[in-house]
Design an enzyme around this catalytic site. Structure first.
Site, PDB file in Angstrom:
ATOM      1  CB  SER A   8      35.742  55.933  39.844  1.00  0.00           C
ATOM      2  OG  SER A   8      35.957  55.570  41.193  1.00  0.00           O
ATOM      3  CG  HIS A  34      31.730  57.404  40.462  1.00  0.00           C
ATOM      4  ND1 HIS A  34      30.363  57.268  40.364  1.00  0.00           N
ATOM      5  CD2 HIS A  34      32.157  56.317  41.140  1.00  0.00           C
ATOM      6  CE1 HIS A  34      29.976  56.156  40.947  1.00  0.00           C
ATOM      7  NE2 HIS A  34      31.050  55.551  41.436  1.00  0.00           N
ATOM      8  CG  ASP A  36      33.482  54.607  44.043  1.00  0.00           C
ATOM      9  OD1 ASP A  36      32.292  54.356  43.784  1.00  0.00           O
ATOM     10  OD2 ASP A  36      34.384  54.628  43.186  1.00  0.00           O
ATOM     11  CG  MET A  38      33.626  51.999  49.260  1.00  0.00           C
ATOM     12  SD  MET A  38      34.777  50.803  48.570  1.00  0.00           S
ATOM     13  CE  MET A  38      34.643  51.174  46.817  1.00  0.00           C
ATOM     14  CG  HIS A  67      28.574  54.383  44.136  1.00  0.00           C
ATOM     15  ND1 HIS A  67      29.325  53.444  43.468  1.00  0.00           N
ATOM     16  CD2 HIS A  67      27.535  53.695  44.692  1.00  0.00           C
ATOM     17  CE1 HIS A  67      28.771  52.253  43.613  1.00  0.00           C
ATOM     18  NE2 HIS A  67      27.692  52.376  44.364  1.00  0.00           N
ATOM     19  CG  MET A  69      29.184  51.208  47.305  1.00  0.00           C
ATOM     20  SD  MET A  69      30.672  50.905  46.341  1.00  0.00           S
ATOM     21  CE  MET A  69      31.244  52.584  46.126  1.00  0.00           C
ATOM     22  CG  MET A 138      26.780  48.267  41.769  1.00  0.00           C
ATOM     23  SD  MET A 138      27.958  49.629  41.689  1.00  0.00           S
ATOM     24  CE  MET A 138      29.555  48.801  41.708  1.00  0.00           C
ATOM     25  CG  ASP A 176      30.627  52.231  39.487  1.00  0.00           C
ATOM     26  OD1 ASP A 176      31.792  52.137  39.061  1.00  0.00           O
ATOM     27  OD2 ASP A 176      30.340  52.599  40.649  1.00  0.00           O
TER      28      ASP A 176
HETATM   29  O1  LIG Z   1      31.914  51.592  42.847  1.00  0.00           O
HETATM   30  C1  LIG Z   1      33.001  51.158  42.543  1.00  0.00           C
HETATM   31  C2  LIG Z   1      33.509  49.889  43.154  1.00  0.00           C
HETATM   32  O2  LIG Z   1      32.610  49.426  44.085  1.00  0.00           O
HETATM   33  C3  LIG Z   1      33.891  51.946  41.601  1.00  0.00           C
HETATM   34  O3  LIG Z   1      33.214  53.115  41.185  1.00  0.00           O
HETATM   35  C4  LIG Z   1      34.331  51.160  40.377  1.00  0.00           C
HETATM   36  O4  LIG Z   1      34.799  49.902  40.665  1.00  0.00           O
HETATM   37  C5  LIG Z   1      35.293  51.952  39.530  1.00  0.00           C
HETATM   38  O5  LIG Z   1      36.507  51.341  39.358  1.00  0.00           O
HETATM   39  P1  LIG Z   1      36.911  50.518  38.025  1.00  0.00           P
HETATM   40  O6  LIG Z   1      36.473  51.329  36.842  1.00  0.00           O
HETATM   41  O7  LIG Z   1      38.386  50.361  38.141  1.00  0.00           O
HETATM   42  O8  LIG Z   1      36.159  49.195  38.100  1.00  0.00           O
HETATM   43 FE   LIG Z   2      31.241  53.548  42.238  1.00  0.00          FE
END
Ligand SMILES: O=C(CO)[C@H](O)[C@H](O)COP(=O)(O)O
Ligand SMILES: [Fe+2]
Length: 231
Positions: A8, A34, A36, A38, A67, A69, A138, A176
């Site tokens: 990520s 990946h 993210d 947001m 992903h 969010m 998640m 994740d």
């Molecule tokens: O979607 C996510 C957070 O909402 C990230 O993809 C995820 O937290 C990755 O980070 P880590 O491996 O450090 O937890």
């Molecule tokens: Fe994510």
């Protein structure tokens, strides 16, 4: 399917995104990157949007696993396919019409995926699974990298793997949040086959080696797990 490791970029240096992407690419490198997205509404954090995904898609050969969010994924998700994402994940809690949205993502040429926050059960979505290429469970509350893995999600991973087997589906099961050398084996044993890792990869001295090592751990556990027999 072989296990997949998706670093990520949330934990990467955003000022050097292209280099950070390249640092995990290559034959034994990341299966997907990946990304993210947001929006500070669906989650209390703000990251990046369509223009940066477009640039990243041009900068790396590693396919992008976006992903989302965000609120209103019905409107935005197709734009991430057009921006170059190979897989687009929307949240079940945010989508107004998840079936229509999954079909639209597929029709535009990307893999369609749906994510569940920790408090969202899988059972109401059993009939939707054939519409999806991947289901994301998640294992932290979405919004931030570097959080502790929620062990209480392991039963949901197991139940989801059972549903996938029961219906004879090929969809991938992604986890994740808090996935690391300490937690990846529990996820693999429970039935996950796609692993997102942010801080465990980009926080490591050698991110490429961290990807290889996580894959070796997950593959060994998957091979010895009961669920993998009919996988
Ligand atoms: O979607 C996510 C957070 O909402 C990230 O993809 C995820 O937290 C990755 O980070 P880590 O491996 O450090 O937890
Ligand atoms: Fe994510």
């Amino acid at each position: 399917m072989a296990v997949q490791i998706n670093p990520s970029i949330l934990s990467a240096d955003f000022a050097r995104l292209a280099d950070e992407a390249k640092s995990v690419s290559g034959p034994e490198g990341a299966d997907w990157l990946h990304v993210d997205v947001m929006d500070n509404h669906f989650v209390p954090n703000l990251t990046l949007g369509v223009p940066i995904v477009e640039s990243l898609a041009r900068a790396t050969d590693t396919p992008l696993d976006c992903h989302l969010m965000i609120e209103d994924p019905d409107r935005w998700a197709p734009q991430y396919v057009e921006a170059g994402a190979g897989s687009v994940t929307f949240h079940a809690e945010a989508a107004a019409a998840p079936v229509r949205l999954a079909r639209e993502i597929r029709a535009k040429g990307a893999r369609a995926s749906m994510a569940l926050k920790p408090a969202t059960p899988i059972e109401p979505y059993e009939d939707l699974l054939p519409e999806l290429d991947m289901l994301l469970i998640m294992t932290v509350e979405p919004g931030f990298g570097g959080q502790a893995f929620l062990d209480i999600m392991l039963p949901k991973i197991r139940r989801t793997r059972e549903l996938i087997s029961k219906h004879g589906l090929q969809l991938w099961l992604q986890v994740d949040g808090g996935v690391s050398a300490d937690t990846i084996e529990r996820c693999a044993e429970a039935g996950a086959d796609v692993f997102v890792a942010g801080s465990a990869v980009y926080g490591a001295t050698d991110p490429a080696e961290a990807v290889r090592s996580l894959r070796t751990q997950a593959a060994a556990k998957t091979a010895s797990s009961a669920w993998a027999c009919d996988h």
